[in-house]
Design a protein around this motif. Structure first.
Motif, PDB file in Angstrom:
ATOM      1  N   ASP A 133       0.870  -1.172   0.000  1.00  0.00           N
ATOM      2  CA  ASP A 133       0.000   0.000   0.000  1.00  0.00           C
ATOM      3  C   ASP A 133       0.906   1.221   0.000  1.00  0.00           C
ATOM      4  OD1 ASP A 133      -2.614  -0.901  -0.049  1.00  0.00           O
ATOM      5  OD2 ASP A 133      -2.733  -1.121   2.120  1.00  0.00           O
ATOM      6  N   HIS A 150      -3.737   7.140  -3.093  1.00  0.00           N
ATOM      7  CA  HIS A 150      -3.479   5.869  -2.419  1.00  0.00           C
ATOM      8  C   HIS A 150      -3.420   4.808  -3.499  1.00  0.00           C
ATOM      9  CE1 HIS A 150      -3.424   2.870   0.734  1.00  0.00           C
ATOM     10  NE2 HIS A 150      -4.232   2.178  -0.033  1.00  0.00           N
ATOM     11  N   ARG A 152      -2.663   0.584  -4.244  1.00  0.00           N
ATOM     12  CA  ARG A 152      -2.361  -0.790  -3.834  1.00  0.00           C
ATOM     13  C   ARG A 152      -1.725  -1.478  -5.026  1.00  0.00           C
ATOM     14  NH1 ARG A 152      -6.165  -4.070  -0.325  1.00  0.00           N
ATOM     15  NH2 ARG A 152      -5.116  -2.748   1.174  1.00  0.00           N
TER      16      ARG A 152
END
Length: 196
Positions: A133, A150, A152
């Motif tokens: 992450d 953000h 992933r």
């Protein structure tokens, strides 16, 4: 192209991210549709990966895969532009993964570059993939704004990176994030999708 948008034909050379050595030449076409959708890119490059590059990827993968404690990091590079050698692989993965975000958000008049990894956290998985992450800051040009995203990222050598993301807009509300990405990074397994 009437009623479709603008199409560009590009010829350029590439360089190895780590060494700066010439990595080959590429031809590409880029279509920026009139609709607000990502550009359509077709690219062909002349330099196939050599055995040394494949071995380096496998060595990096083995180091990351066999961590007993999750790797974490923050502020990569630091405020002086320095990256600790131990964090260079995390930076390289962030560069590769964030390229899919930049590709999706770029327009004819807006471009992005990775400014900084604010934070990164490894997830220890039971399968063969490695997963991280990231919170990354993208520098928007020409506005000079900073966009926080953000991301992933999951990876297994000989497979494309899998990237899922969401970004905060300039006034800090969430924009729509990704679904399945195409291009240099693609999709995300549904295994952790609900937790994202």
């Amino acid at each position: 192209i009437p009623d479709s948008g603008h199409k560009y034909y590009l010829q350029f050379s590439t360089e190895d991210f780590r060494t700066g050595e010439n990595a080959g030449n590429c031809l590409a076409t880029v279509l920026y549709p009139k609709k607000k959708t990502p550009p359509v890119v077709s690219i062909k490059c002349s330099h196939p990966r050599d055995q040394k590059e494949i071995q380096e990827d496998n060595s990096l993968y083995q180091r990351l895969r066999h961590q007993t404690k999750p790797i974490t990091g923050s502020n990569i590079p630091d405020s002086y532009g320095n990256i600790e050698p131990a964090l260079e692989p995390l930076w390289a993965l962030a560069v590769a993964g964030s390229s899919s975000i930049m590709w999706e958000k770029s327009t004819e008049s807006l471009g992005y570059s990775l400014a900084q990894v604010k934070s990164v956290q490894q997830w220890i998985r039971k399968d063969d993939f490695i997963e991280f992450d990231y919170t990354v800051l993208l520098h928007e040009m020409p506005t000079q704004e900073i966009l926080s995203c953000h991301m992933r990222l999951t990876w297994l050598p000989a497979h494309p990176l899998k990237v899922k993301h969401f970004c905060a807009s300039h006034n800090h509300r969430l924009e729509d994030g990704s679904g399945v990405e195409s291009g240099s990074a693609s999709g995300l397994s549904d295994e952790r999708g609900a937790n994202f």
